[in-house]
Design a protein around this motif. Sequence first.
Motif, short mmCIF file in Angstrom:
data_model
loop_
_atom_site.label_atom_id
_atom_site.label_comp_id
_atom_site.label_asym_id
_atom_site.label_seq_id
_atom_site.Cartn_x
_atom_site.Cartn_y
_atom_site.Cartn_z
N LEU A 33 96.16 -11.39 63.44
CA LEU A 33 95.78 -10.26 62.60
C LEU A 33 95.72 -9.02 63.48
N MET A 34 96.35 -7.95 63.05
CA MET A 34 96.31 -6.68 63.79
C MET A 34 95.64 -5.63 62.92
N GLY A 35 94.75 -4.84 63.54
CA GLY A 35 94.07 -3.77 62.82
C GLY A 35 93.68 -2.66 63.77
N THR A 36 93.05 -1.64 63.23
CA THR A 36 92.69 -0.47 64.02
C THR A 36 91.25 -0.47 64.51
N GLU A 37 90.42 -1.34 63.95
CA GLU A 37 89.00 -1.35 64.29
C GLU A 37 88.75 -2.11 65.58
N ALA A 38 87.67 -1.78 66.25
CA ALA A 38 87.29 -2.45 67.48
C ALA A 38 86.96 -3.92 67.20
N PRO A 39 87.20 -4.81 68.17
CA PRO A 39 86.94 -6.24 67.95
C PRO A 39 85.52 -6.54 67.49
N GLU A 40 84.52 -5.80 68.02
CA GLU A 40 83.14 -6.08 67.61
C GLU A 40 82.90 -5.74 66.14
N VAL A 41 83.63 -4.76 65.62
CA VAL A 41 83.52 -4.41 64.21
C VAL A 41 84.18 -5.48 63.34
N MET A 42 85.25 -6.05 63.85
CA MET A 42 86.03 -7.03 63.09
C MET A 42 85.50 -8.46 63.24
N ARG A 43 84.52 -8.67 64.08
CA ARG A 43 84.11 -10.03 64.41
C ARG A 43 83.75 -10.84 63.17
N GLY A 44 82.95 -10.28 62.28
CA GLY A 44 82.54 -11.01 61.09
C GLY A 44 83.72 -11.35 60.19
N LEU A 45 84.64 -10.42 60.06
CA LEU A 45 85.81 -10.67 59.22
C LEU A 45 86.69 -11.75 59.83
N VAL A 46 86.91 -11.68 61.13
CA VAL A 46 87.73 -12.69 61.80
C VAL A 46 87.10 -14.07 61.68
N GLU A 47 85.78 -14.13 61.82
CA GLU A 47 85.10 -15.42 61.66
C GLU A 47 85.23 -15.94 60.24
N ALA A 48 85.13 -15.04 59.26
CA ALA A 48 85.25 -15.47 57.86
C ALA A 48 86.66 -15.98 57.58
N LEU A 49 87.65 -15.33 58.17
CA LEU A 49 89.02 -15.80 57.99
C LEU A 49 89.26 -17.13 58.67
N GLY A 50 88.72 -17.27 59.87
CA GLY A 50 89.05 -18.42 60.68
C GLY A 50 88.15 -19.62 60.54
N GLN A 51 86.90 -19.42 60.10
CA GLN A 51 85.96 -20.52 60.07
C GLN A 51 85.56 -20.95 58.66
N SER A 52 86.10 -20.29 57.67
CA SER A 52 85.77 -20.67 56.30
C SER A 52 86.22 -22.10 56.03
N ALA A 53 85.36 -22.88 55.41
CA ALA A 53 85.73 -24.25 55.07
C ALA A 53 86.93 -24.28 54.15
N GLU A 54 87.04 -23.23 53.30
CA GLU A 54 88.13 -23.20 52.33
C GLU A 54 89.48 -22.96 53.00
N SER A 55 89.46 -22.38 54.23
CA SER A 55 90.73 -22.13 54.90
C SER A 55 91.03 -23.19 55.94
N GLY A 56 90.23 -24.25 55.94
CA GLY A 56 90.54 -25.36 56.82
C GLY A 56 90.32 -25.06 58.29
N GLY A 57 89.42 -24.14 58.62
CA GLY A 57 89.16 -23.84 60.02
C GLY A 57 90.32 -23.16 60.70
#
Length: 338
Positions: A33-57
Amino acid sequence: MKRRSFLSLMLATPLLGAGLSGGAAQERQPLVLMGTEAPEVMRGLVEALGQSAESGGLAVDYRQARPAQIVSRLSSQADAAALPHLVLLPTPDLAVYLANEGHTLPQALPAGLQAPHWRHEVFVVGHDAAVFVTHKRRVADEEGPRSRIELARMLERHRSRFQGRVGLVNIGIDNVAYGYAAQDSLRSALFWRISGAFGASRARIFDTPEELLAALSEGIIDFGYNVPLSAARRAASNDPEIQIIIPQDYVLALPWTVLVPARAGRQDGMLLPSELVGLFFLPPVRQALSGMGLIPIGAGSGMENMQMIELGPELLVFLDPLKRSRFLDTWFQQVVQN
């Protein structure tokens, strides 16, 4: 035959996720995923994308880049393997530009999901509103403007009070600030009057909203104009003295958009899922977008007179080099007065 869900398609794609083969762990390419925000701002979103049970980890690799770098990367002839799988842009004009130039891949939302889009290639995942900000201890509640006409009068009537004490984000550097200014100029006859009032008040100009908000917190300025709500909420969470004012005349809201780069659609001979953008509409991801200060699609904002900017070719008008140059020249003449 019943269409498989986008999640099952992703998990079946060797490009995404991780798995075991022959008893040995084999690394697979993560979702980039590429974006303009700093990694610390995106941390929660990246975790939601990557660790959601619905997305299979799903494993997610986030990479930050400036808007111009993203446009250059997608429009160049760089190796497709170097491209991200998904791009999140807070600048809808650039997203529409990339789609019109043929640099994005058509996508389909999973059944039952709807979102504003441009040609099924650029999808709105949320909106970021432009707000006023003040410091509670330096600007009394009754003194803070609640509309653009009140702002113009405040700056004009109390010029000495606010000399060097008001701030703007540089629209020649920050693409979001430029988007707010362009749309503001189309909607309000007060836009240039306010710009001139900022100039007469010797406004301080900052490269980013974060720099403006830091100056507000440190006592360098007392007021900021057209600050993204997402950035203002983050700053207010660290400094409760920062006051966010929602304009009562109208609230500009720029869409954040997600897209899939066209040439990233085929890497290592494997086709990316046609519903990849659907990840951004999963409940955990929507919650993460809200946690970033955005207004997710379908969620109530609680704000009156909100004007959500729509996707379309009209956004490209202010990207025209001549139009952009004239607009910036006029703005700087107004707000930078000797």
